[in-house]
Design a protein around this motif. Sequence first.
Motif, PDB file in Angstrom:
ATOM      1  N   UNK A  78       0.883  -1.294  -0.049  1.00 54.53           N
ATOM      2  CA  UNK A  78       0.114  -0.059   0.183  1.00 54.53           C
ATOM      3  C   UNK A  78       0.972   1.139   0.042  1.00 54.53           C
ATOM      4  N   UNK A  79       1.960   1.061   0.760  1.00 55.54           N
ATOM      5  CA  UNK A  79       2.984   2.399   0.652  1.00 55.54           C
ATOM      6  C   UNK A  79       3.543   2.276  -0.918  1.00 55.54           C
ATOM      7  N   UNK A  80       3.865   1.477  -1.533  1.00 59.74           N
ATOM      8  CA  UNK A  80       4.176   1.690  -2.644  1.00 59.74           C
ATOM      9  C   UNK A  80       3.396   2.163  -3.632  1.00 59.74           C
ATOM     10  N   UNK A  81       1.917   1.697  -3.493  1.00 55.48           N
ATOM     11  CA  UNK A  81       1.079   2.359  -4.514  1.00 55.48           C
ATOM     12  C   UNK A  81       0.606   3.766  -4.011  1.00 55.48           C
ATOM     13  N   UNK A  82       0.826   4.015  -2.720  1.00 54.05           N
ATOM     14  CA  UNK A  82       0.400   5.621  -2.828  1.00 54.05           C
ATOM     15  C   UNK A  82       1.570   6.500  -2.583  1.00 54.05           C
ATOM     16  N   UNK A  83       2.969   6.136  -2.555  1.00 53.00           N
ATOM     17  CA  UNK A  83       4.009   6.976  -2.359  1.00 53.00           C
ATOM     18  C   UNK A  83       5.130   6.557  -3.471  1.00 53.00           C
ATOM     19  N   UNK A  84       4.692   5.420  -3.847  1.00 56.10           N
ATOM     20  CA  UNK A  84       6.075   4.616  -5.167  1.00 56.10           C
ATOM     21  C   UNK A  84       7.339   4.260  -4.143  1.00 56.10           C
ATOM     22  N   UNK A  85       7.224   4.434  -2.776  1.00 52.21           N
ATOM     23  CA  UNK A  85       8.340   3.782  -2.045  1.00 52.21           C
ATOM     24  C   UNK A  85       8.612   2.314  -2.030  1.00 52.21           C
ATOM     25  N   UNK A  86       9.784   1.735  -2.157  1.00 56.88           N
ATOM     26  CA  UNK A  86       9.722   0.544  -1.889  1.00 56.88           C
ATOM     27  C   UNK A  86      10.407   0.081  -0.276  1.00 56.88           C
ATOM     28  N   UNK A  87       9.417  -0.260   0.373  1.00 56.52           N
ATOM     29  CA  UNK A  87       9.727  -0.430   1.800  1.00 56.52           C
ATOM     30  C   UNK A  87       9.775  -1.957   2.346  1.00 56.52           C
ATOM     31  N   UNK A  88      11.116  -2.413   2.500  1.00 58.26           N
ATOM     32  CA  UNK A  88      11.447  -3.734   2.684  1.00 58.26           C
ATOM     33  C   UNK A  88      10.553  -4.136   3.894  1.00 58.26           C
ATOM     34  N   UNK A  89      10.381  -5.662   3.768  1.00 58.35           N
ATOM     35  CA  UNK A  89       9.560  -6.156   5.077  1.00 58.35           C
ATOM     36  C   UNK A  89      10.388  -7.306   5.517  1.00 58.35           C
ATOM     37  N   UNK A  90      11.116  -7.273   6.814  1.00 53.51           N
ATOM     38  CA  UNK A  90      11.891  -8.334   7.522  1.00 53.51           C
ATOM     39  C   UNK A  90      13.000  -8.738   6.457  1.00 53.51           C
TER      40      UNK A  90
END
Length: 525
Positions: A78-90
């Motif tokens: 959801x962060x990716x689609x709203x902001x374009x940021x790639x936020x890694x998980x674990x």
Amino acid sequence: MIYRSILLFVAVLCTAACQTEKKEINFPKTDLTGVPLIPKPIKTISTGSAFGLDAKTAIFTSNKDAGFEKVGEFLSEQIKSKTGLHVAVNSSTEGTLERLIYINQSDSVDLENPEAYQIYIKKDSILLNAKTAAGAFRGVQTLRQLIPEKSNDTLTDQPMWVIPSGKIIDAPKFEYRGSMLDVARHFFTVEEVKKYIDGLAYYKFNTLHLHLSDDQGWRIEIKSWPKLTEIGGASEVGGGEGGFYTQEQYKDIVAYAADRHITIIPEIDMPGHTNAASLSYPFLHSANAETPRVRTDMKVGYSSFDAKKDTVYSFLDDVVGEIAAITPGPYFHIGGDESHATKKSDYILFIEKVEKIVRKHNKRMVGWNEIAQANLSSGSVIHFWNKPEYALKAAENGSKVIMSPAKKTYLDMKYDSISEYGLDWAGHIPVDIAYKWDPETYVDGLPKQSILGIEAPLWSETISNGTELEYLAFPRLIGYAELGWSPSEHLDWNDYKERLAAQVPYLEAMQINYYPTKLVDWNKE
Ligand code: TNX
């Protein structure tokens, strides 16, 4: 790499913070309490600073087995689609990490409700605590709403989405918060249903009730009775081609909903509203009812199963059994409404027999309020829509009640005289009237403990595609989300309508065709 404890979280954050020489960011003063959240949380405390969501942010979660990592991945998407940021998980990010969002499984007594969550937002970290993955998922919806539409590009050398700091303590008022989609009067595709589920999830609903059969169409494959869909699925209101879900498609909808912590409740409406079934298999039909034929009109109350035939119950055992086997949720809805072509004694006999079938397949029976006329187990749930006396009778029996008063919650009622779609037999339901009522006091004398929750049904006689569906559902659905979740003392139309106006960027980004009622100042945002 998965960090399982909060101690590790702190250690990671410290290492990250110490490795890179972090410059203090000068955030403008923020106010967490001013963010237009819907539903409004129980408690919001502002601390005036901010968390900067940017490319140097990562998500970590505890307890993979309990589904927390999946919730983290959902947030990342959801962060990716709203902001374009790639936020890694674990996953370790080697030195570039400056800020963390930690989704933590906590057994704190404050999180007793399975959907409760707490969010602590500080400069370097966001901590989301919940006891269950469902609670974490609800908290993630709050986080999505906290991310501003636009980044601030002047704070650091990279775009940063400024999230106000502070603390949110939250839990739902009702255990059951749902909507219903009538896929029988008009058929809706799997994609249309999934888009509706996305909207439900964003506003913290936890249930989608699918009205899978009616006079005009049968919409779910039953392998032991194939003509139900071959014949019964081939029509709809207005004469369109109808359609049905294969069991694989239904399972796909169930899984999509489950990923969003939403339970699907299947409904096979009976003994009335059964013309399509009896057209497919004429032995089901009661001689007192109208002879089955393809029905594309909007009449109700003319069809009935034969309550006296054993073969009808063995048919229903197959139907309930096949659907129950692919429905992980606890409920099976048997309709039971408007059976005007069924003799009262037959109706009662029928409902009592069907309750046994539903229980045999390990589901709790739900039925529209008329079923309260039968002698039912207290585990069965009454779905109130028009007759308060049935809700009261159900409560006396120890049964729970779902609140869907037609005059307040029927999404198929027109907003006003200029509404493009909808019916008006229960009156017009403008956006403010949909919001200004209290499910806990609507039925005089109904004890609060008997109320399982609320549901907004969308009957589809006048709508035949996603755009029309959205026109009737939005924005009223958003108000029902708040009625189902937020404490009564937070419910205030003037405050709500400002927050509703602020939903426009979300509704537009999702391409949801909402009705821009004049009661709300949509330009404000
Ligand atoms: C009543 S509410 C019905 C439906 C119709 C709806 C139209 C209820 C349990 N039955 O069969 O579609 O009105 O508003």
